[in-house]
Design an enzyme around this catalytic site. Structure first.
Site, PDB file in Angstrom:
ATOM      1  N   CYS A 319       0.820  -1.212   0.000  1.00  0.00           N
ATOM      2  CA  CYS A 319       0.000   0.000   0.000  1.00  0.00           C
ATOM      3  C   CYS A 319       0.858   1.268   0.000  1.00  0.00           C
ATOM      4  CB  CYS A 319      -1.015  -0.041   1.129  1.00  0.00           C
ATOM      5  SG  CYS A 319      -2.537   0.799   0.644  1.00  0.00           S
ATOM      6  N   HIS A 409      -4.100  -5.203   0.155  1.00  0.00           N
ATOM      7  CA  HIS A 409      -3.638  -5.740   1.445  1.00  0.00           C
ATOM      8  C   HIS A 409      -3.684  -7.261   1.461  1.00  0.00           C
ATOM      9  CE1 HIS A 409      -3.105  -1.974   3.589  1.00  0.00           C
ATOM     10  NE2 HIS A 409      -4.033  -1.540   2.756  1.00  0.00           N
ATOM     11  N   GLU A 411      -2.556  -9.116   3.539  1.00  0.00           N
ATOM     12  CA  GLU A 411      -2.752  -9.579   4.934  1.00  0.00           C
ATOM     13  C   GLU A 411      -4.229  -9.507   5.327  1.00  0.00           C
ATOM     14  OE1 GLU A 411      -1.877  -6.630   4.079  1.00  0.00           O
ATOM     15  OE2 GLU A 411      -2.706  -5.144   5.459  1.00  0.00           O
TER      16      GLU A 411
HETATM   17  N1  LIG Z   1      -3.372   1.625   3.361  1.00  0.00           N
HETATM   18  C1  LIG Z   1      -2.426   2.445   2.953  1.00  0.00           C
HETATM   19  O1  LIG Z   1      -1.230   2.220   3.150  1.00  0.00           O
HETATM   20  C2  LIG Z   1      -2.887   3.717   2.315  1.00  0.00           C
HETATM   21  C3  LIG Z   1      -1.841   4.424   1.488  1.00  0.00           C
HETATM   22  C4  LIG Z   1      -2.160   5.885   1.204  1.00  0.00           C
HETATM   23  N2  LIG Z   1      -2.305   6.613   2.410  1.00  0.00           N
HETATM   24  C5  LIG Z   1      -3.396   5.979   0.341  1.00  0.00           C
HETATM   25  O2  LIG Z   1      -4.426   6.388   0.796  1.00  0.00           O
HETATM   26  O3  LIG Z   1      -3.363   5.661  -0.823  1.00  0.00           O
END
Ligand SMILES: NC(=O)CC[C@H](N)C(=O)O
Length: 430
Positions: A319, A409, A411
């Protein structure tokens, strides 16, 4: 329950009733904003506004359950979360479900701030009994000084956010009755005008560990990772004994740590202020850059450090970590209209290796508002995964510099575990 309202930055109002911590009046919010502003100026800190409750970027999440994990995911810092599934609270909440990773070296008050979003908005709060040992959602929010708003037409709100894009909003209580006075409306719009847009906000200073933490592979359940239903019996557990992952912590979710731990890895977490030299000196087999809140484009220090690591050690990212690595190789990120937040986002694999079946599609858990601009990717950096709904980049693969990243994600927590195999795939680069 008191009358309370969500006001969006363009003046759109969604009425509801508050639960959890009482919603503040606009006068109270203006007082808190002035106090934060003063402290920020005197303390020389750039962005304290993320600590303000009840104001932030309004985003919708399409998960049918998992509010406990959503509320404790550090990546939701600075956002007001709208759950599109109509009922919330019917299975209560357990402190042990927290997705917040270690917070070593943080002040007591920062550690106590368990709920990351600025507010929670639902269609219908369940008020009945919850299983023994669990806390009611309303009590949990009250204990953590966070306001919930129920009775909101979340379908109309979601359609509005889809049509016109995510934008800032605040949750407040009229000083009298169920409607705001014109003066209160004016004050709300001023607070929203003065509040920073998510694009351009650096938010990782407030999350993650503030000092180094080592989680040995041998420990069966490091205290930071005690709870999980999804990852206690990893299918591949123990197959990668001895791997040491250096973890650049920008606000890591606990389940990422658990997944590596279940694969037999030891982890050394460094705060996001660490330098490339410190990360390399830890002598790990790879550096993993975590998820985290805010706009990746303003994380100059972290991008710079990761750039120095290119080619020197395998790089893994999830992410925000994926976005930071993209910036480090010279690509750009951009703000999406309403992002991907939920547990039902299909992703297609576009690069494969060995025995893996080609072109597989996975249903994934997602929470991001920014994405990597595909046209800006340099030669040699391939799109590993692509979103099957909107074709955006969902992962990167660089064979030469041993880079593997996922925008989604793997996970889960919450969400399906279809893409959990990616943790093993990550370790294939070592
Ligand atoms: N879950 C995250 O790591 C989000 C990454 C970043 N803050 C976004 O909104 O794209």
């Amino acid at each position: 329950m008191d009358h309370a309202l969500l006001i969006l930055s363009d003046g759109t109002v969604f009425p509801g009733k508050s639960f959890g911590a009482p919603a503040p009046t606009l006068e109270e919010m203006a007082g808190a904003a002035a106090h934060e502003g003063r402290e920020g100026r005197e303390g020389g800190r750039s962005d304290l506004s993320c600590r303000l409750r009840d104001i932030g970027e309004v985003v919708f999440n399409t998960a049918m359950s998992g509010y406990g994990e959503v509320l404790t995911d550090p990546s939701y810092t600075g956002q007001i979360v709208v759950m599109t599934y109509p009922h919330a609270g019917n299975y209560g909440i357990d402190e042990a479900w927290s997705e917040t990773g270690p917070q070593e070296g943080r002040s007591q008050s920062a550690r106590a701030r368990k709920v990351k979003p600025a507010a929670l908005i639902v269609r219908s709060l369940y008020k009945g009994p919850v299983p023994e040992g669990r806390t009611k959602l309303a009590d949990y929010l009250a204990r953590n000084s966070i306001t919930g708003l129920t009775g909101v037409d979340t379908r109309a709100l979601t359609l509005d956010l889809r049509r016109r894009g995510s934008r800032n909003g605040l949750v407040c209580r009229p000083a009298q009755g169920s409607d705001l006075t014109p003066e209160e409306t004016e004050l709300a719009l001023k607070l929203l005008r003065d509040f920073p847009a998510m694009e351009g906000r650096g938010l990782i200073d407030t999350v993650g560990t503030a000092s180094m933490v080592h989680l040995p592979a041998s420990s069966t359940s490091p205290s930071a990772l005690t709870s999980t239903s999804a990852s206690t019996s990893g299918a591949a557990a123990g197959t990668d004994q001895g791997r040491h992952i250096v973890f650049y912590d920008c606000g890591a979710k606990a389940n990422i740590l658990r997944e590596f731990h279940d694969l037999g890895c030891s982890l050394t977490l460094f705060p996001a202020s660490a330098t490339a030299e410190e990360l390399l000196a830890a002598g790990g087999d790879a550096v993993m850059i975590s998820n985290g809140p805010g706009d990746p484009a303003v994380l100059g220090h972290q991008v710079e450090q990761v750039r120095k690591l290119l080619g020197k050690t395998p790089l893994l990212g999830i992410c925000l970590g994926h976005q930071i690595i993209a910036e480090a190789v010279g690509a750009e990120t951009f703000k999406m209209k309403f992002g991907h937040h939920g547990v039902n986002h299909p992703v297609r694999e576009e690069v494969w290796q060995g025995e893996r079946e080609k072109g597989r599609v996975f249903v994934t858990s997602q929470n991001h508002g920014f994405a990597v601009r595909e046209e800006s990717l340099p030669e040699g950096v391939l799109v590993w995964f692509r979103n099957a709904n909107d074709n955006t980049v969902e992962g990167l693969w660089d064979e030469r510099r041993r880079i593997r990243t996922a925008q989604f994600h793997p996970e889960s927590a919450p969400g399906p575990i279809d893409s959990r195999w990616i943790f093993s795939a990550f370790l294939e680069v070592i």
